[in-house]
Design a protein around this motif. Structure first.
Motif, mmCIF file in Angstrom:
data_model
loop_
_atom_site.group_PDB
_atom_site.id
_atom_site.type_symbol
_atom_site.label_atom_id
_atom_site.label_comp_id
_atom_site.label_asym_id
_atom_site.label_seq_id
_atom_site.Cartn_x
_atom_site.Cartn_y
_atom_site.Cartn_z
ATOM 1 N N GLU A 130 47.494 63.647 17.004
ATOM 2 C CA GLU A 130 46.625 64.332 16.249
ATOM 3 C C GLU A 130 47.002 65.145 14.440
ATOM 4 O O GLU A 130 46.672 64.803 13.868
ATOM 5 C CB GLU A 130 46.015 65.403 16.758
ATOM 6 N N GLN A 189 44.400 63.275 26.432
ATOM 7 C CA GLN A 189 44.122 63.914 25.090
ATOM 8 C C GLN A 189 44.176 65.090 24.671
ATOM 9 O O GLN A 189 44.871 65.372 23.609
ATOM 10 C CB GLN A 189 42.906 63.172 24.388
ATOM 11 N N HIS A 190 43.256 65.554 25.264
ATOM 12 C CA HIS A 190 42.782 67.281 25.456
ATOM 13 C C HIS A 190 43.820 68.083 26.643
ATOM 14 O O HIS A 190 43.635 69.321 25.687
ATOM 15 C CB HIS A 190 41.653 67.554 25.724
ATOM 16 N N TYR A 246 35.390 70.467 24.114
ATOM 17 C CA TYR A 246 36.152 70.150 22.645
ATOM 18 C C TYR A 246 36.577 71.832 23.113
ATOM 19 O O TYR A 246 38.076 71.848 22.540
ATOM 20 C CB TYR A 246 35.517 69.778 21.850
ATOM 21 N N ALA A 266 39.322 73.005 25.601
ATOM 22 C CA ALA A 266 40.223 72.472 25.794
ATOM 23 C C ALA A 266 41.341 73.440 24.397
ATOM 24 O O ALA A 266 42.403 73.063 24.567
ATOM 25 C CB ALA A 266 39.775 71.173 25.330
ATOM 26 N N LYS A 267 40.896 72.712 22.831
ATOM 27 C CA LYS A 267 41.105 73.251 22.099
ATOM 28 C C LYS A 267 42.626 74.760 22.514
ATOM 29 O O LYS A 267 43.157 74.995 21.926
ATOM 30 C CB LYS A 267 40.657 73.436 20.448
ATOM 31 N N TRP A 326 45.447 75.114 24.882
ATOM 32 C CA TRP A 326 46.123 74.505 24.710
ATOM 33 C C TRP A 326 46.803 75.778 23.730
ATOM 34 O O TRP A 326 47.641 76.036 23.523
ATOM 35 C CB TRP A 326 46.194 73.303 23.722
#
Length: 740
Positions: A129, A183-184, A416, A419-420, A423
Motif C-alpha cells: 500500500e 489487508q487492513h 475502512y 481499520a485505518k 492501525w
C-alpha cells in the motif's frame, strides 16, 4: 581553434553531466521490474511457516497484478546468487517486538520483516500500500496500479509498531473475508482468543437461572427484600466455586482458547446483600465486588486471561487492582457521539483514566453506529479519531469497535476508516474518507463526500444534540435532518447516481450508500415533518425501492433486535394504509387520565396528531412507565363509530412490552361510559417473544353514536422475574388512535 576547443569542452562537460545524472538516478532507485522483466526473487526467511509463506505469495501476487511479472519464491537455501532479493519474514539481524514491522533496503535488496507471522503479513500489506500504491476498499474491490516498471527509492527505512495491538472492527466485511481483514490488519473474529461460548455476559451461563434459581435463590442478587436472577451474589463462596468449576471445564473442552469472560449479565440489577454492599462501599464502586471475585477466579488460572466488564454499574474503577491476567473491558455505551468522549462523555473519560492507573491490561468496547437503526444517518466520523487516540493514550492495547456487523450506514466506508485509524490513530481522517469515496464510488465519489461533509458540518450547528446509540432519525428532524437539508442530501445522491448511470456496478454501490437518506426520508414522511415529506400513495414506491435495494445488497436487518427489512417494509406499508384511511379522531383533543413519561414530549396529542411511530420508542410513541394507559378522545360531537384501533410497540430488551389487553369505551356525555369491547394481546410475553414488534389492537363494533371514546391499556407494570429487568417498571408505548 580556440572556438573549436571550447565547443568540444562544452560538449564533453554536457556528456559528463548526463552520465553523472544517470548514475545518480540509478543510485537512488531500486528497480523491481523493468519493462516486463525482473532480476529479483522473493526469499522467505526462517522456518517456512504457512503464514510466512502466504505473505511471500501475497507479495508475488500483487507484483504480478501490477506488472504482469511473476517473481519466483525461494527459501534461504535455494537462492540464486545472480538475482537481487526481497526477503520476507523474521529478520534475525533485527530484534523486532512482536507487533513491529520493518521495511528496509540494503544496496539492491529489500527486507520486509516483522516480529511475528502476523506482523510479517502486516509488513507485506503495508509495503504494497505505502510503496506500491495498492488499495483495498471492500472485498473484491481493489485499486492496483498497472505499471511495466516498478521503481522504489533505494533508501527504504520504514519501521512501525502499532500501539493498539489487537484491532477489531465489528464488520462482516472482515469476518467473512480473511484476506480483506489481513489487508487492513484487523482480526477476523469479534472475540479473538476468547472461549467461543463465554465471550461476554456469562454469569447466567455459569450459574443458570433455569437450573438454580428456585432451589438456591441465595446464589443470586438480593434486590430489596427479594432474590432475583438478574446477577450473581459475588460474596457467596459456593457461587465462586461454581464459576471456577465452569471455567475449568470450558478450558479443558477448548484448550486453544486463552481468554474467558467472567462478567455480569446485561443489566444493572446488582446484588445489594449486606456482604456485597459492604465491599462496594469500601471500594467506592460496584466494581469492587466484581474485581475481587474475578481476581479469585484469575488466581486459579494464572496461564489464562480472565476478562470482565467495566460496564454501566461496574464502569467506575474501584480501589483493588486487577491481577495481571485480568483483562478489563471498558464499555462506552452511554456516550454522546456528536463530539469526542473527552468533551461530551467526561465521566467515561475519567473512568478510563482511573482504570489506566490500576492496570495496563485494558480492552475498549466502543460503539460506532446506531443500534436501533442500523441504516440511519449517524454523523460521528469526526469523533472516531480523537476517541481512538484517547484510548491509545491510556493503556489500551485492544480495541473492539462495534459496528453492527451487519450492514449499517455507509458500511464499507465506516469499516475502512475504522481499520485505518486502529492501525494508525494519527492518520488524516479527511484524506482517508476522500481516498475511499473517490476509489469506491469513482465519479460519484465527490457527491458522496459532499454528503458526508455537510451532515457533519450541520451537526456541529446543534451543540446540545445528543447523538445516541439507541436514538432515532426523528430526533434530528429539527437539526441535521431538517426538511431543507434532507432535500439537499437527496440532491447529492441523485447527482451521484447520474454520474455513474452507465456503470451498473458502481451505481449499485451508490444506491446502497444512499439507503440511510432514503430511510430518513421515509421516517420524515411517517412523521409528516413538512409538505414535502408526508405519507401519500407515492410513498409506497419509496418503500418498495428501499426494500429492493436492501434485498439486492443482502441487507436483512434494521436493528440489533432482529427487526428485519421485511418487517420494516411490511409495517411501513401497514402504516401507509392506516395513514391514508379516514380517521374521525384525527386532530381531536386527547385527555390523559394516567401520566406519561419522557417520550413524545409527554403530549397527549401524539395519539391523534397523524404522525405514526416506527420501530423505535423515540419515534412519536407516547410512553407510560409502570402504569396503565387511560385516555379520553373528544370527537367534538356525536359521530357514528364502527371500529377503533390503537398501535402499540414492543422492544423487550428495553422493557417495553405490549399491554395485556386494551379495552375501549364510549360515552355521549363524557360522564357515563359503556364498554365497547376488549382486545387481548395476541402475543403474550415469554422468553421467546419477538424483541421488536408493533401490534394493532383493533376492535370492530356495531355502528353506534358516541362523542367520547375512552381507551384503557393494561400494562404488565413490572418485568417478569426471568427478564434482565426483573423488578423494574415496564413500559407501554401507544401511537395513533384510528376511529372509523
Amino acid at each position: 581553434m580556440f572556438k573549436s576547443f571550447n565547443a568540444y569542452l562544452s560538449k564533453a562537460v554536457h556528456c559528463l553531466l548526463i552520465v553523472i545524472v544517470l548514475f545518480s538516478c540509478e543510485d537512488k532507485n531500486i528497480t523491481l521490474v523493468n519493462n516486463g522483466a525482473s532480476n529479483y526473487e522473493i526469499v522467505f526467511l526462517g522456518e517456512a511457516t504457512q503464514s510466512a509463506y502466504q505473505s511471500a505469495e501475497t507479495l508475488q501476487e500483487y507484483i504480478q497484478k501490477i506488472s504482469d511479472v511473476s517473481i519466483d519464491i525461494v527459501d534461504e537455501s535455494s537462492q540464486n546468487t545472480n538475482k537481487h532479493k526481497i526477503y520476507v519474514g523474521h529478520n534475525s539481524d533485527e530484534n523486532l517486538s512482536k507487533h513491529q514491522i520493518q521495511i528496509l533496503s540494503d544496496q539492491e535488496n529489500i527486507f520486509i520483516s516483522g516480529g511475528s507471522d502476523e506482523a510479517v503479513s502486516d509488513a507485506v500489506y503495508e509495503f504494497l500500500e505505502r510503496f506500491l500504491g495498492c488499495k483495498w476498499y471492500a472485498p473484491n474491490v481493489e485499486d492496483v496500479p498497472k505499471k511495466s516498471t516498478i521503481s522504489l527509492n533505494k533508501n527504504l527505512n520504514y519501521t512501525y509498531t502499532p500501539q493498539i495491538t489487537t484491532r477489531t472492527v465489528h464488520s462482516r466485511l472482515f469476518y467473512e473475508n480473511e484476506k480483506f481483514a489481513a489487508q487492513h490488519k484487523v482480526t477476523t473474529k469479534a472475540f479473538p482468543y476468547y472461549m467461543p461460548s463465554a465471550r461476554v455476559h456469562t454469569f447466567n451461563k455459569f450459574v443458570p437461572e433455569e437450573k438454580f434459581y428456585k432451589s438456591n435463590p441465595e446464589y443470586f442478587a438480593l434486590r430489596g427484600n427479594k432474590r432475583l436472577p438478574t446477577q450473581l451474589c459475588l460474596t457467596n463462596a459456593k457461587v465462586l466455586d461454581m464459576v471456577k468449576d465452569s471455567v475449568q471445564s470450558l478450558f479443558k473442552q477448548n484448550p486453544e482458547a486463552s481468554v474467558i469472560s467472567v462478567s455480569g449479565n446485561d443489566n444493572t440489577q446488582f446484588c445489594e446483600c449486606g456482604n456485597c454492599k459492604k465491599i462496594d462501599d469500601e471500594e467506592g464502586s460496584h466494581a469492587g465486588t466484581m474485581i475481587r471475585f474475578v481476581n479469585e477466579v484469575a488466581k486459579a488460572f494464572p496461564e489464562k486471561t480472565i476478562s470482565t466488564l467495566a460496564y454501566q454499574y461496574t464502569r467506575k474503577p474501584c480501589k483493588t487492582k486487577p491481577l495481571k491476567n485480568v483483562l478489563i473491558t471498558l464499555c462506552s455505551i452511554e456516550c454522546d457521539r456528536s463530539a469526542p468522549i473527552t468533551q461530551k462523555c467526561t465521566d467515561f473519560a475519567d473512568d478510563l483514566k482511573g482504570w489506566s492507573k490500576l492496570t495496563d491490561n485494558i480492552r475498549i468496547w466502543d460503539y460506532t453506529t446506531q443500534f436501533t437503526n442500523f441504516l440511519a444517518p449517524f454523523p460521528n466520523f469526526n469523533t472516531l479519531q480523537p476517541n481512538i487516540q484517547f484510548f491509545r493514550d491510556h493503556n489500551t492495547k485492544w480495541v473492539f469497535e462495534q459496528h453492527s456487523s451487519n450492514p449499517s450506514e455507509l458500511f464499507e466506508l465506516r469499516s475502512y476508516v475504522m481499520a485505518k485509524l486502529l492501525w494508525n490513530p494519527d492518520a488524516n481522517v479527511d484524506d482517508i474518507i476522500t481516498e475511499f469515496t473517490n476509489g469506491y464510488y469513482h465519479e460519484a465519489g465527490p457527491f458522496v463526500k459532499s454528503y458526508v461533509d455537510l451532515i457533519h458540518k450541520e451537526l456541529k450547528n446543534y451543540p446540545d444534540f445528543f447523538l445516541f446509540l439507541y436514538g432515532d432519525p426523528s430526533q434530528a428532524f429539527d437539526a441535521y435532518l431538517n426538511p431543507d437539508l434532507l432535500k439537499q442530501y437527496v440532491t447529492f445522491f441523485n447527482d451521484a447516481e447520474k454520474a455513474v448511470a452507465n456503470r451498473p456496478d458502481i451505481l449499485k454501490r451508490v444506491k446502497v450508500a444512499r439507503l440511510s437518506i432514503d430511510y430518513a426520508v421515509l421516517e420524515a414522511c411517517r412523521k409528516s415533518v413538512s409538505e414535502d415529506f408526508t405519507i401519500t400513495e407515492t410513498t409506497k414506491a419509496l418503500v418498495g425501492n428501499f426494500m429492493s435495494v436492501c434485498n439486492e445488497a443482502n441487507i436483512n436487518l434494521m436493528n440489533e433486535m432482529g427487526y428485519t427489512v421485511t418487517d420494516y417494509g411490511n409495517a411501513y406499508l401497514k402504516s401507509i394504509e392506516v395513514a391514508l384511511q379516514p380517521n374521525i379522531a384525527s386532530g381531536k383533543k386527547v385527555t390523559l387520565l394516567t401520566k406519561p413519561k419522557k417520550y413524545a414530549n409527554e403530549d397527549p396529542q401524539a395519539l391523534t396528531d397523524g404522525a405514526l411511530g416506527g420501530s423505535n420508542f423515540y419515534s412519536n410513541w407516547l410512553g407510560f412507565e409502570g402504569n396503565h394507559l387511560e385516555a379520553i378522545i373528544d370527537l367534538d360531537e356525536k359521530k357514528e363509530v364502527k371500529s377503533i384501533s390503537t398501535a402499540f410497540l414492543q422492544v423487550t430488551n428495553h422493557i417495553v412490552f405490549f399491554p395485556k389487553e386494551v379495552t375501549y369505551y364510549g360515552s355521549v356525555d363524557g360522564k357515563n361510559y359503556s364498554k365497547l369491547g376488549t382486545v387481548l394481546n395476541q402475543f403474550p410475553l415469554n422468553k421467546k417473544s419477538k424483541i421488536n414488534d408493533i401490534q394493532y389492537f383493533d376492535l370492530k363494533i356495531k355502528p353506534s353514536q358516541w362523542r367520547y371514546l375512552k381507551i384503557k391499556a393494561e400494562s404488565l407494570k413490572h418485568a417478569p422475574y426471568w427478564h434482565h429487568g426483573a423488578g423494574l417498571p415496564s413500559w407501554i408505548f401507544a401511537d395513533e388512535v384510528i376511529v372509523n
